[in-house]
Design a protein around this motif. Structure first.
Motif, mmCIF file in Angstrom:
data_model
loop_
_atom_site.group_PDB
_atom_site.id
_atom_site.type_symbol
_atom_site.label_atom_id
_atom_site.label_comp_id
_atom_site.label_asym_id
_atom_site.label_seq_id
_atom_site.Cartn_x
_atom_site.Cartn_y
_atom_site.Cartn_z
ATOM 1 N N GLU A 16 -1.985 -1.529 -3.824
ATOM 2 C CA GLU A 16 -2.923 -0.397 -3.837
ATOM 3 C C GLU A 16 -2.115 0.885 -3.803
ATOM 4 N N VAL A 30 0.856 -1.186 0.000
ATOM 5 C CA VAL A 30 0.000 0.000 0.000
ATOM 6 C C VAL A 30 0.891 1.234 0.000
ATOM 7 N N THR A 34 -4.812 -1.866 -7.693
ATOM 8 C CA THR A 34 -5.765 -0.766 -7.643
ATOM 9 C C THR A 34 -4.982 0.539 -7.632
#
Length: 628
Positions: free
Chosen positions: A347, A325, A375
């Motif tokens: 992400e 992340v 993502t």
């Protein structure tokens, strides 16, 4: 005073310490010792008992006064356990065989420029002042495990600049209030700060130009509330940052949480599995012979760039998979990755309109995988990149508002591009002037806005019919561009699908007509209706046949009159019509006969139609021959 006896004014318990020294035994029944007596004992060095090794081994004593061993030469070992010092001991410039302090309480300690021939251990100690080890030289290992150092405001907790350790340095569980300074230090083997905590202040570990022969371990619960500065560091093994928490001052506008500029790592950078960074990670111009692993790491710097890796050189993979992340831009511009860039399941979030991933100019020796659950909240910018194998966006989510750039991949090259996102992007995907070997996509997830001008590819998978691909070509937000049609048609022709190529090229001319001025539009429409811009030449033949049939019937019913002197040839309505329709053929009928009345308009129509149909048919035949 005898050489085998202590000074006469010594207390009885100090005399016991004297005898314990000569026997090399532990002395644990001395509650208090004067620092002056310890200095005398160590400097005067009484002879050992025959067959024994003289050394200082003291446990549980309070040491009063200042123990000053500056520039002293002590041959035997100094081992102090559970001792309490009233004043900071000074070992500056001294020479010692072994220096060991275990579970001691000190108001500080200074060993600037000291030389320890074997091990130096300050383990489990509590220091209420700076541990000053500048220019200390240790012959074997240096241990600072489980110690606690609380420095005065604005001072370093551990000042070990220009330190030299011939084997390993271990500071497992070290707790410091104040920074650790290891600038220009050298550790021949490994340097471990596993489970260490650095708190207070804006600086954490300051180690520019650090040289470590083995691995550097900042893992297993390591935490720092200040910046980690490894500028220009040379690490012979791997850098371990698993399960570490780094809080950089740049979270408040200062230095990065981890600064690894211009560094060299001969092993891997293992920075996944629980790494949490509040602030940025700066790895610009760093060289890593192995791989860089950020798997399951979390980089949180919403104010700017979470990972700065301009010109990073990695021999292996850049692994940011499985829950990585980043809040803040991941910047890989001009990096060189020998293996693959792996972002599956990551992400990435670029805040305030910033890019989620910026990797312009990157070179990747294998795959660049932005797939399998990636993502991206914010654009992905990959201009001028080179990917030796596959560039993949399969099952990726490109989350940007409509009208903004979702993916920029201009002037790039890849052996294969897979563009099958989880859902059709609302933003613009720009593939202009990119060179692809195999292009794989899915009509169900074609971007709503797609720039294809200059895109070149050898084949498309799946091989859809030309009519289905037309909607793929019509998504350029800037409007019509001819090159994508030519490229798609060339691709069909390369694979022997001439009918699909003609469909695409005909569509190109029709789209182009909307960009022309009115006179040109009329001529273009006429070409379309007659011969389909040369891609439907049979239409001209059919129209010529229609005009020939109509003309022959008209002139058979209302024949023209002879024109001129002499005897005219026999009138043939069919030949006369052909003479009118075919502009470059002369059968003599048009010169010998002249239409009159309303039939003159029929002649005008046939001559005009003949010129138009003949020239457009010739142009179409010329195109067919050129394609052949």
């Amino acid at each position: 005073m005898s050489q085998d006896g202590p000074p006469e004014d010594w207390e009885p318990h100090e005399r016991r310490l004297w005898e314990a020294y000569r026997h090399g035994e532990w002395c644990a029944d001395v509650p208090e010792v004067r620092a002056e007596a310890l200095r005398w004992l160590l400097v005067a060095a009484p002879r050992p008992v025959p067959g024994r090794l003289a050394r200082l081994r003291l446990r549980g004593a309070r040491i009063t006064g200042a123990l000053d061993l500056a520039e002293a030469a002590v041959q035997g070992a100094i081992r102090l356990e559970s001792c309490r010092f009233d004043e900071p001991p000074c070992f500056d410039g001294g020479q010692f065989g072994v220096l060991q302090l275990k579970d001691c309480a000190l108001p500080g300690l200074s060993a600037v420029g000291a030389r320890v021939g074997q091990e130096c251990e300050i383990v489990g100690c509590a220091l209420d002042g700076t541990l000053n080890l500048r220019s200390l030289s240790v012959g074997t290992h240096l241990l600072l495990d489980r110690s606690t150092v609380t420095a005065p405001e604005g001072r370093a907790a551990v000042d070990a600049q220009s330190l030299a350790v011939q084997e390993h340095l271990s500071a497992t569980g070290l707790v410091c209030t104040g920074p650790i300074r290891l600038k220009s230090s050298r550790v021949q083997d490994t340097l471990g700060l596993r489970g260490a905590r650095i708190q207070g202040g804006r600086a954490g570990l300051q180690a520019p130009e650090l040289t470590v022969g083995g691995g550097l371990y900042l893992d297993r619960g390591f935490s720092s509330e200040g910046a980690i500065n490894l500028y220009g560091a040379s690490i012979g093994g791997s850098l371990h940052l698993e399960d570490a928490t780094l809080t950089g001052a740049d979270a408040r506008g200062g230095e990065p949480a981890l600064q690894l500029l211009c560094a060299s790592v001969d092993g891997d950078i293992q920075a996944g599995a629980g790494l949490t960074v509040r602030g940025s990670v700066d790895m610009r111009d760093t060289s890593v012979r192995g791989s860089v692993v950020f798997r399951r790491a979390r980089l949180d710097h919403p104010a700017g760039t979470a990972l700065k890796a301009h010109r990073l050189h990695v021999g292996g993979d850049l692994d940011c998979r499985d829950g990585f992340v980043a809040r803040g831009t991941v910047d890989l511009c001009d990096a060189r990755i020998g293996g693959s860039v792996l972002l599956e399941g990551a992400e990435l979030t670029g805040l305030a309109g910033a890019a989620a991933l910026r990797a312009n100019g990157i070179e990747v020796g294998a795959e660049f995988n932005c797939c399998d659950g990636l993502t991206a909240h914010g654009r992905i910018s990959l201009s001028s990149i080179t990917v030796r194998a596959r560039l993949c966006f399969e099952n990726a989510l490109l989350d940007v508002p409509a009208g903004e750039r979702a993916l920029i991949c201009r002037r790039s090259a890849a052996a294969e591009l897979t563009l099958k996102p989880r859902q059709a992007p609302d933003g613009v995907v720009d593939l202009s002037h990119t060179r692809i070997g195999v292009l794989r996509d899915d009509a169900a997830t074609w971007p709503r806005a797609l720039v294809l001008e200059g895109l070149a590819y050898d084949s498309t998978k799946p091989a859809l019919p030309g009519r289905r691909r037309l909607t793929w070509l019509d998504r350029d937000p800037a409007g019509f561009a001819p090159q994508p049609y030519e490229q798609l048609a060339a691709n069909y022709q390369r694979h022997g699908r001439d009918a699909d190529a003609r469909v695409v090229l005909l569509a190109k001319q029709r789209r182009r007509r909307t960009t022309l001025a009115w006179p040109a539009r009329i001529w273009s429409l006429l070409q379309d209706l007659t011969v389909g811009y040369g891609y439907r030449p049979l239409r001209a033949v059919l129209l010529l046949a229609v005009f020939f049939t109509v003309g022959t019937a008209l002139f058979a019913t209302w024949p023209p009159v002879p024109d001129g002197d002499g005897v005219p040839p026999d009138f043939q309505p069919a030949v006369y019509t052909l003479d009118l329709l075919l502009p470059v053929v002369d059968f003599g009928q048009e010169r010998a006969f002249a239409a009159h009345g309303a039939m003159q308009w029929a002649v005008v129509v046939l001559v005009s139609a003949g010129w138009i149909l003949a020239t457009t048919a010739a142009a179409g035949a010329n195109r067919v021959l050129r394609r052949s």
